[in-house]
Design an enzyme around this catalytic site. Sequence first.
Site, mmCIF file in Angstrom:
data_model
loop_
_atom_site.group_PDB
_atom_site.id
_atom_site.type_symbol
_atom_site.label_atom_id
_atom_site.label_comp_id
_atom_site.label_asym_id
_atom_site.label_seq_id
_atom_site.Cartn_x
_atom_site.Cartn_y
_atom_site.Cartn_z
ATOM 1 N N TYR A 244 -8.275 3.358 1.264
ATOM 2 C CA TYR A 244 -8.158 2.218 2.198
ATOM 3 C C TYR A 244 -6.722 1.897 2.582
ATOM 4 O O TYR A 244 -5.796 2.497 2.076
ATOM 5 C CB TYR A 244 -8.931 0.993 1.712
ATOM 6 C CG TYR A 244 -8.643 0.386 0.353
ATOM 7 C CD1 TYR A 244 -7.462 0.593 -0.335
ATOM 8 C CD2 TYR A 244 -9.599 -0.449 -0.226
ATOM 9 C CE1 TYR A 244 -7.230 -0.002 -1.565
ATOM 10 C CE2 TYR A 244 -9.372 -1.051 -1.462
ATOM 11 C CZ TYR A 244 -8.184 -0.820 -2.119
ATOM 12 O OH TYR A 244 -7.954 -1.409 -3.327
ATOM 13 N N GLU A 245 -6.606 0.970 3.529
ATOM 14 C CA GLU A 245 -5.303 0.602 4.125
ATOM 15 C C GLU A 245 -4.615 1.830 4.737
ATOM 16 O O GLU A 245 -3.410 2.012 4.640
ATOM 17 C CB GLU A 245 -4.408 -0.051 3.059
ATOM 18 C CG GLU A 245 -3.192 -0.825 3.604
ATOM 19 C CD GLU A 245 -3.514 -1.856 4.656
ATOM 20 O OE1 GLU A 245 -4.421 -2.675 4.441
ATOM 21 O OE2 GLU A 245 -2.857 -1.837 5.716
#
Length: 591
Positions: A437-438
């Site tokens: 993620y990110e």
Amino acid sequence: MSDYRPPLRDIRFVLTHIADLEGLAELPDFAHADPEVAFAALDEAGRFFSEVVAPTNRAGDTAGSVRNADGTVTTPPGFREAYRQYVDAGWGAIKGPLEHGGHQFPGVVGLAVMEMLTAANMAFSLCPMLTASTISALEKHGSGEQQQTYLPRLLTGDWTGTMLLTEPQAGSDLGTLRCRAEPNDDGTWAISGQKIFITYGEHDLAENIIHMVLARAPGAPAGTKGISMFIVPKHLVNDDGSVGERNSIECVSLEHKLGIHASPTAVMALEEATGYLVGDVHQGMRYMFTMMNDARLHVGLEGLGISERAYQQALGFAIERRQGHAVGAGKDEPSLIVEHPDIRRMLMTMKANIEAMRAVMYANAAAIDRADHDPSAERRAAAAARAALLTPVSKGWGTDLGVELTSIALQVHGGMGYVEETGAAQHYRDARIAPIYEGTNGIQAIDLVMRKVPMDGGAAVGTFLDEMDRLAAELAAEGESPPVMRDALKTGVDTLRAATDHLLRCEQVNDKLAAATPYLKMFGIVAGGYYLARLALAARRTGVDDEWHRAKAATAAFYASQIMPQATGLLGAATADAEALFAVGPEHLGG
Ligand SMILES: Cc1cc2nc3c(=O)[nH]c(=O)nc-3n(C[C@H](O)[C@H](O)[C@H](O)COP(=O)(O)OP(=O)(O)OC[C@H]3O[C@@H](n4cnc5c(N)ncnc54)[C@H](O)[C@@H]3O)c2cc1C
């Protein structure tokens, strides 16, 4: 043994010798934030996280967060109480602006707080982490009224924040997102659509949740240029600041996943939910980008925090478990496994990489502080370039290491690591999300080679390489540092320079994309060695000749001899063209 002992001495050492906390405290915005006050605050944070938050980690994993029939979400036992204490102690406000009730310590002090919170309970830490991202978005781009309405309660943690970007068809490529925003007559917007994978999209820790939502306004151009950012509170906020009517944004389900079970990962449905435009229409992606250095660094930090926790646990096991007979040990009873060279290698690999990560990430955070707060425009620009360069490295290299080191920690436990009882397996499962993620680590590597390295014709990366070269020369001149350290640093920097020059000269986009991931890894390894060498030098220059300071130098020497050479091994892949990757067509990849 699963207790978490905050590595406060290591943190202080890096804050002093890498982040230059004293220098940061001389900036006008941080004049009140004396390093001694910061260290005292960190001592207290460490105590609180180890005593109050760390014990919730196991229950969080086994019970997980649960969605109830009415759409509410119940967090695991102990979470509400721990969160309440977190809010009461004011930890969420440590780096927030004074004018909205924050303590305005440098961001690198906030990072140190987050390192310990993440290590104590990564799934728990995601809620404050996303709240911090929401604060940062509003601080930078919100109107005065929006800041007045939301920041004070977000800073205390009474309200929490989220980021609603991802949709089923829009993951890495947010340009394809479809969530719609229609203007209402009263200046608000009606937001409709579905968002997936939303961390803490719904929970029972706070009385309100402030969602930052990306959506398309009418007439939006296709792709990322047509995205706007909206504030969509779970409960609308009354004129007097109190929590009002429920907004039409609902959690329709929670994902079942590999790790971070306590962190609710929600599918969110919005049906003409009331939203408030942040900044200008169609500028949402630009706003997201200005927040990214901060958010990506904080996800990188998860690699560090969870590795530290897993390392402590592995070390605890290694000094209790007896198996086999170490060379030179008596035959009366089996040796502690910590006496076997292979276990030592695993422990030293973890320790050295953890110290390297901490140094790189704190340098990254200190650069963000200077970029945002230094009165000199020239120094601000230089620091911003350094932060931009280091951020994808902190995120990509740090979170890949998080997976590798938690796997090693599990290995130290033997079979006891694979069964859930010891908790070693949880760290490994929890760590696995951070490379995803990110912005996946593949996307981080692309960001590094396509945007960050070519910035200003390669000026930022050139400055960093020169800085590392200067240290190698300084080590050689000192004469006292182990030859392996100066030789390894020189070879590492030469290797990184060769790969960088190749990428700056390369004109084939696909070749650069093919080299991106090995290049990022090489960058992380060399940068880690550079900062560790600085720490080793600092350890010697303090004049204190105790075990702890000697261990710093010995750890840096281990990194130089056993980890730094991996950079040379990556040179082939970091300078190869894409041909070998495409030589086997999709129809033959299956055999
Ligand atoms: C537990 C969890 C929590 C999350 N929390 C949030 C949240 O709070 N808010 C939110 O908005 N989102 C959140 N996400 C979503 C997360 O950010 C995305 O999963 C991530 O951005 C990747 O998107 P994707 O899953 O669609 O994968 P895809 O984009 O489909 O990627 C699949 C693979 O292809 C690669 N790839 C994709 N495009 C390229 C390219 N151009 N070049 C090279 N490789 C490429 C990727 O690196 C990856 O390996 C969360 C996800 C999870 C699992």
